[in-house]
Enzyme design. Structure first.
Site, PDB file in Angstrom:
ATOM      1  N   ASP A 116      -1.137   0.195   9.852  1.00 43.25           N
ATOM      2  CA  ASP A 116      -0.690  -1.117  10.342  1.00 43.25           C
ATOM      3  C   ASP A 116      -1.857  -1.860  10.992  1.00 43.25           C
ATOM      4  OD1 ASP A 116       1.808  -2.136   9.812  1.00 43.25           O
ATOM      5  OD2 ASP A 116       2.822  -1.065  11.433  1.00 43.25           O
ATOM      6  N   GLN A 152       7.716   1.079  13.469  1.00 44.93           N
ATOM      7  CA  GLN A 152       8.217  -0.288  13.374  1.00 44.93           C
ATOM      8  C   GLN A 152       8.460  -0.863  14.776  1.00 44.93           C
ATOM      9  OE1 GLN A 152       8.541  -1.999  10.384  1.00 44.93           O
ATOM     10  NE2 GLN A 152       8.904  -3.774  11.686  1.00 44.93           N
ATOM     11  N   LYS A 185       9.404  -1.809   3.027  1.00 41.19           N
ATOM     12  CA  LYS A 185       8.160  -1.030   2.962  1.00 41.19           C
ATOM     13  C   LYS A 185       8.376   0.257   2.152  1.00 41.19           C
ATOM     14  CE  LYS A 185       6.646  -3.108   7.265  1.00 41.19           C
ATOM     15  NZ  LYS A 185       6.508  -3.028   8.728  1.00 41.19           N
TER      16      LYS A 185
END
Ligand code: NAP
Length: 293
Positions: free
Chosen positions: A119, A96, A52
């Site tokens: 997200d 994460q 990412k």
């Protein structure tokens, strides 16, 4: 049969974004800034976050990686997120997953400002998705929609079977496909570990989205001739012949199923890169909103 090449499709999305970011910079505007929080030393999480951050560099975004030890307190993580929420220089925040057991993922996700929820996991974001209101789309389902769009695969009127009902993949995927937006209007069946006759249900699907995390689960006898197969699964399997000590397996028995499919995603190189491209698009959107306020 055509392979749905996620690397290629993701690259074309990132190339387009790179031009848009360059234009922002040329106009003296701030470029998007993504902050990733990584807790502990999970090997897969390290790989995903690394990819990412690398994608941010590719498209010209700013990125910051905040690392915490496995033993960090929930209080410290929540305090950091609140600081990032208040920081006008930060457009997107991602934490994460998975998190250590002593930290509640629900609490952490809910703490993120929905305007920075790139997200797409926040309850507000999911609520808007369900209602068909503009919002961020969770990165993996969004990546799959972008893939279908890239290859001009029609969903309208088709029967889509989604295997897996997690909040981050299966559930939002089923909502998008059954919605009335573009790349919706499908008739959707969502399957999980209590589904009976899963094999028979799957065999009626025009589109199969396999997101359960069981290597090779979808076999050739479960798919009909000409079906579109999207394999979301990523499982590390020990393999001493590899330098890394493992290989990645998807949820679909690719060699056999690809003989029957019209389109199929490989693993790796399918949904994975599309998820990252979708995250980049969400981060760009979070920043662009600021410029048009
Ligand atoms: P998850 O939270 O573990 O959910 C798995 C889902 O599959 C659950 O709903 C579970 O049903 C269902 N399931 C498990 N075994 C089943 C079976 N035998 N038959 C039918 N359904 C079954 O997983 P996730 O986070 O959604 O991830 C799924 C997979 O996608 C994993 O391999 C993950 O690594 C991968 N993934 C890939 C990406 C990417 O970018 N490519 C992104 C995210 C996740 P119950 O609800 O009944 O337990």
């Amino acid at each position: 049969m055509q392979i749905l090449n996620g690397k290629e499709a993701a690259q074309s999305i990132k190339d387009a974004l790179k031009l848009e970011v360059a234009q922002l910079a040329a106009n003296g505007k701030e470029v998007p800034h993504l902050v990733a929080i990584l807790i502990g030393n999970n090997g897969a999480s390290e790989t995903y976050v690394g990819a990412k951050v690398k994608a941010c560099e590719e498209v010209g975004f700013k990125s910051t990686l905040i690392r915490f030890e496995e033993t960090v307190s929930a209080f410290k993580v929540l305090e950091t997120i609140r600081d990032l929420n208040r920081d006008p220089d930060v457009d997107g925040i991602l934490v994460q997953l998975p998190l250590p057991e002593h930290i509640s993922a629900d609490e952490v996700i809910t703490c993120i400002d929905p305007a920075k929820d790139v997200d797409g996991f926040h309850p507000n974001t999911i609520g808007k998705l369900v209602l068909g209101q503009p919002s961020f789309i969770p990165a993996t389902p969004y990546g799959i929609i972008l893939m279908l769009e890239h290859y001009k695969i029609e969903t309208k009127g088709r029967h889509a079977v989604v295997i897996g009902r997690s909040n981050i993949v299966g559930r939002p995927m089923s909502i998008l496909l059954s919605g009335s937006g573009s790349y919706g209007n499908a008739t959707v069946t969502i399957c999980h570990s209590h589904t009976q006759n899963l094999k028979e249900i799957c065999a009626t699907a025009d589109i199969v989205i396999a997101a359960l995390g069981r290597p090779g689960f979808v076999t050739e006898d479960m798919v009909k001739e000409g079906a579109v197969i999207i394999d979301v699964g990523i499982t590390r399997i020990a393999d001493e012949t590899r330098k890394s000590g493992y290989r990645i397996s998807g949820d679909v028995d690719f060699p056999a199923v690809s003989q029957k499919a019209s389109f199929i995603t490989p693993v790796p190189g399918g949904v994975g890169p599309m998820t990252i491209a979708a995250l980049m698009k969400n981060t760009f959107k979070a920043c662009a909103v600021k410029h048009y306020e």
